[in-house]
Design an enzyme around this catalytic site. Structure first.
Site, mmCIF file in Angstrom:
data_model
loop_
_atom_site.group_PDB
_atom_site.id
_atom_site.type_symbol
_atom_site.label_atom_id
_atom_site.label_comp_id
_atom_site.label_asym_id
_atom_site.label_seq_id
_atom_site.Cartn_x
_atom_site.Cartn_y
_atom_site.Cartn_z
ATOM 1 N N GLY A 149 2.489 9.489 -2.357
ATOM 2 C CA GLY A 149 2.916 9.415 -0.961
ATOM 3 C C GLY A 149 4.419 9.232 -0.837
ATOM 4 O O GLY A 149 5.215 9.748 -1.631
ATOM 5 N N SER A 150 4.815 8.450 0.138
ATOM 6 C CA SER A 150 6.235 8.344 0.496
ATOM 7 C C SER A 150 7.092 7.640 -0.533
ATOM 8 O O SER A 150 8.326 7.617 -0.397
ATOM 9 C CB SER A 150 6.373 7.632 1.846
ATOM 10 N N THR A 151 6.483 7.047 -1.572
ATOM 11 C CA THR A 151 7.306 6.454 -2.630
ATOM 12 C C THR A 151 8.111 7.520 -3.380
ATOM 13 O O THR A 151 9.017 7.187 -4.142
ATOM 14 C CB THR A 151 6.438 5.670 -3.630
ATOM 15 N N MET A 152 7.811 8.814 -3.150
ATOM 16 C CA MET A 152 8.573 9.890 -3.781
ATOM 17 C C MET A 152 9.782 10.314 -2.961
ATOM 18 O O MET A 152 10.649 11.055 -3.459
ATOM 19 C CB MET A 152 7.675 11.106 -4.015
#
Length: 578
Positions: free
Chosen positions: A298-301
């Protein structure tokens, strides 16, 4: 009467033929010569056979177990030790027990006479183990029965003081004291040593009456020091278990990495098991999910997407991205933001976790450029901790990406990682652009990293990640009293088959102190069902509790006032769209 009695002459014995006598004596001589030759051959030329057959009647070779090395944490606390136990064995041909003796032995060994008899019969005349790794007290009671042919031998059984807290790191050994899972398996050669053997003399009843010699002395295994800190491991496990219960989650994982050395200081997983009593444990509970299972991050990338664009000179931290009112259509698909917004700076794209902003930035780059940053960060390759079964995750070749896929990969959909991979990738931002190798073994020497992005880019992204944990960001619940923290939330739907289901993975990855990062903590909560599933609400608080306690426990100096934690008013939280 003068008759004369005539004597009948006795006939002379027939003479032997001229060749018969020599032939007879020659045959006897040949037989004698063969007998002498055979005797000489067996005595001097092939005496091994006779010795072997003779030895088989009165001597046996028995294995001598090697003492297995301990597994300890970085401070020397025991995580796996070997305790002496007994095994009972016999040679079935010499085993003689009455019905009463056999029944008594079966009771001591918690089995039945029928099973004992079947085990003995199944091995014929071979060496047979009747019971392995039993308590010395039980072995003493068995030997007190004085059953002919029953013998005992000292072995070792593995004991794990950490129980379920460290089970999935340490693993366990099998009946032969060989590693079966975890570091016990990975470091079998180092820990196991080499078994020895001894030759013994037995009497006609099968009892050992004398040691002849030690044929091969056992070589003890060596101790193994892990990078794990037991104090941090218990802390991580406790907070993770509380989060799983609070959010009624299916599973969870948490990893703490030393940002400077890459050492894994804690690695907790749920569900877990007790390695000291695992007879009925399901195999799935034994998995070290943080290394063997993958999920979409998810948005951790998003920070890696932004770092790529900064390195390529496509944007600056204050560059303005028009987020199209929170919706971006690419082909037949539409990307959404949780909160519709107008123009956002690149810093705000991270702070508010805008999918549209990240997608537009990604689409301004060649696919190969974005792929290279992801790959250089370790995505798509195993973290190489040496742990058995660690996986590489998934990062497809850039040439196969369609525009919509390049857009969604910018915020962590369409690729997969394990939790240790993800935590390791964040060493780039904690170490001024260098990716550190990670390890489960204690490291004393400095560890060199591999440059991925420039120091300027890494520090710029670190500042953005710090904004994400402050009011106005998606992770204010990750703040820690007395310390500046930086990190990123992730909320991703789970892929089942070829479609996304209404099941979520909530995650948070961050480091502290932000001024000079010492620890990296990554948290993953699988399928929370307690009402919220967003990374900032579910994983962020776990990060805060673990990071704060860990920094204080290690005596890391503070870099912020003790009253620095500021939470937004209820109802004003910012969350990312999945």
């Amino acid at each position: 009467m003068s008759a004369t009695i005539a004597r009948r002459a006795t006939p002379a014995p027939p003479a032997l033929p001229q060749v018969r006598a020599p032939a007879l004596f020659g045959a006897l001589a040949v037989l004698f010569a063969v007998l002498v030759g055979r005797t000489f051959y067996l005595q001097w030329m092939d005496n091994g056979f006779l010795q072997e057959r003779g030895a088989a009647r009165f001597s046996r070779e028995i294995e001598l177990p090697a003492h297995r090395g301990r597994i300890v944490d970085r401070n020397g606390s025991a995580l796996a030790i070997s305790t002496p136990v007994k095994s009972l064995w016999t040679f079935p041909g010499q085993f003689e027990a009455t019905s009463a003796e056999l029944a008594a032995l079966a009771r001591i060994l918690e089995t039945t006479p029928q099973r004992l008899s079947a085990r003995i019969a199944a091995r014929g005349d071979d060496f047979t183990v009747l019971a392995r790794q039993i308590a010395p007290e039980a072995a003493a009671r068995a030997m007190a029965l004085k059953i002919k042919g029953l013998n005992e031998e000292t072995e070792y059984r593995r004991y794990y003081p950490g129980g379920d807290v460290t089970a999935q790191i340490v693993g366990f050994t099998g009946d032969q004291d060989r590693g079966q899972e975890g570091m016990e398996l990975a470091q079998q050669e180092w820990l196991g040593g080499k078994i020895g053997s001894r030759r013994v003399i037995i009497n006609r009843r099968g009892d050992v009456v004398e040691d002849i010699a030690s044929v091969r002395a056992p070589q003890a295994g060596r101790d193994l020091a892990l990078s794990i800190d037991s104090r941090l491991q218990y802390l991580a496990f406790r907070e993770l278990a509380a989060a799983v219960e609070r959010h009624r989650a299916k599973a969870a994982g948490l990893v703490i990495i030393d940002a400077k050395s890459g050492e894994i200081l804690a690695l907790a997983n749920l569900p877990t098991y007790n390695p000291n009593a695992r007879n009925k444990t399901a195999r799935e509970r034994m998995r070290n999910r943080a290394l063997t299972d993958v999920f979409e991050p998810g948005s951790t990338m998003k920070p890696f997407t932004i770092a790529t664009a900064l390195e390529a000179g496509k944007v600056r931290p204050d560059s303005v991205i028009h987020t199209e009112g929170g919706a971006l259509t690419i082909g037949s698909a539409t990307i959404h933001d949780a909160h519709a917004a107008g123009p956002l700076t690149v810093e705000q794209v991270i702070q508010k976790s805008s999918n549209v902003g990240a997608a537009k930035i990604a689409l301004s780059l060649p696919a190969e450029t974005l792929w290279k940053t992801f790959s250089d960060a370790g995505i798509g390759t195993p973290p190489r901790t040496g742990f058995p079964g660690e996986v590489a995750g998934r990062l497809r070749p850039a040439k196969t990406w369609r525009p919509i896929e390049q857009a969604t990969m910018s915020y962590g959909h369409g690729l997969s990682v394990n939790l240790v991979q993800l935590a390791r990738a964040y060493t780039i931002f904690a170490n001024d652009g260098e990716l550190k190798p990670v390890t489960l073994l204690k490291t004393d020497a400095p560890v060199a990293g591999r440059p991925v992005v420039s120091t300027q880019t890494a520090r710029a992204v670190r500042h953005m990640l710090e904004l994400a944990t402050q009011p106005g960001g998606t992770a204010p619940k990750a703040q820690v009293a007395g310390y500046r923290v930086a990190g990123k939330t992730g909320t991703a739907r789970k892929l089942e088959g070829h479609a996304y289901a209404a099941k979520y993975v909530a995650s948070f990855v961050g480091f502290a102190p932000a001024s000079d990062p010492r620890l990296i903590v990554a948290v993953m909560i699988d399928e929370p069902s307690g009402g919220s599933y967003y990374g900032g609400d579910v994983a962020g608080p776990v990060f805060s509790d673990v990071m704060g306690a860990a920094l204080r426990l290690l005596g890391v100096p503070t870099d912020a006032p003790v009253d620095n934690v500021i939470l937004p008013p209820p109802g004003n939280e910012i969350r990312e769209e999945t």
